[in-house]
Enzyme design. Structure first.
Site, PDB file in Angstrom:
ATOM      1  N   TYR A  37     130.062  -5.876  -4.503  1.00 40.30           N
ATOM      2  CA  TYR A  37     130.579  -5.013  -3.448  1.00 40.30           C
ATOM      3  C   TYR A  37     130.034  -5.466  -2.096  1.00 40.30           C
ATOM      4  CZ  TYR A  37     132.308  -1.378  -6.659  1.00 40.30           C
ATOM      5  OH  TYR A  37     133.001  -0.681  -7.622  1.00 40.30           O
ATOM      6  N   ASP A  87     135.809   5.159  -6.199  1.00 37.84           N
ATOM      7  CA  ASP A  87     135.961   6.548  -5.759  1.00 37.84           C
ATOM      8  C   ASP A  87     137.021   6.660  -4.672  1.00 37.84           C
ATOM      9  OD1 ASP A  87     133.968   7.390  -7.476  1.00 37.84           O
ATOM     10  OD2 ASP A  87     132.379   7.236  -5.963  1.00 37.84           O
TER      11      ASP A  87
END
Length: 286
Positions: free
Chosen positions: A124, A63
């Site tokens: 992540y 994003d």
């Protein structure tokens, strides 16, 4: 669907990283915003002197504002173009790309490789500081400041209920036609020597806003605003909970993407495209 490369083309793997601050995410957008995909595709077209834009496929779309250290993509290029430019492509991309995006490796991909569907996991990291003085100015673009003291043990205890294969609908922004079933392999917090809290979040794949929603829920446990069992109860409810805060993107970095050995790439790609459902559940998609 097949991962056979069109005759006359070669599939090329790119390993890359970027600072997401000034990008509107990975994917190209109709409004012409600056994106990582658009930046690299434009650079490829320029340095190879091509009239055509060759489209990238990425392991994990990020994003706006999210960073990547270990992103992977692939692109199918004409054989003659690849043969002409392969030895100098990396250096030429370095000279063309902006300083907030780098391609570190460009190589012919093994048979069956698909940057997105062949991946078996993505890892992540989310970084937070609860230092009363705030964030080190040199780290401000990569670390979130949380203005409450955080209990790492409580956060890790709460995280245990979220690990495994679940429907993460409560922690995902729903997209039409997409499943929210994922296998969360690792969700763990540690406080580094410099005081920064780092979450490791590893899964076979992630749905939209999933990592930042999970982090938001665990921060509420860590600062005492919610009990340890709250994130698990939210997950079990199976619906988006307005109390789950999606934390800001700048603390999040895609660190690494994992792939199986070359002989298993094509099989993994086919498997990843199968419809998913939980045992005893009806339906599921993609």
């Amino acid at each position: 669907m097949s991962d056979d490369v069109q005759d006359g083309f070669v599939r090329v793997r790119l390993d890359l990283s970027y600072d997401g601050k000034d990008f509107s995410g990975w994917a190209k957008q109709a409004q012409g915003q600056r994106t990582v995909q658009g930046e690299i595709e434009d650079a490829l077209r320029t340095v190879t002197r091509s009239k055509e834009t060759y489209e990238l496929t990425v392991a994990g779309r990020t994003d706006a504002g999210v960073h990547a250290r270990g992103q992977v993509a692939h692109v199918d290029l004409p054989v003659e173009l690849w043969d002409e430019h392969r030895d100098k492509l990396l250096r030429r991309l370095a000279g063309r790309l902006s300083h907030d995006v780098r391609v570190w490796k460009v190589e012919e991909a093994p048979a069956g490789f698909n940057a997105r569907f062949s991946a078996v996991w993505r890892r992540y990291a989310y970084r937070v500081t609860d230092n009363p003085g705030g964030v080190d100015p040199l780290l401000r673009g990569h670390v979130l400041w949380h203005d409450w003291a955080l209990d790492v043990d409580a956060m890790n205890e709460a995280a245990t209920a979220l690990v495994g294969e679940h429907d993460f609908a409560a922690y995902c922004k729903k997209r039409e036609g997409a499943t929210t079933i994922r296998t969360l392999q690792v969700l763990r917090w540690e406080r580094r020597d410099d005081g920064i809290l780092e979450a490791t979040v590893k899964a076979d794949a992630f749905c939209h806003n999933m990592v930042r929603s999970l982090v938001g829920a665990l921060l509420f446990v860590g600062d005492g605003h919610r009990p340890v069992d709250w994130p698990g109860k939210v997950l079990a409810a199976g619906v988006r909970d307005s109390a789950v805060h999606v934390v800001r993107p700048h603390g999040l970095t895609l660190e690494e993407v994992g792939y199986p050995e070359d002989a298993l790439l094509a099989a993994r790609s086919r498997e990843a495209r199968n419809k998913r459902s939980l045992p005893g559940a009806g339906g599921g998609c993609c």
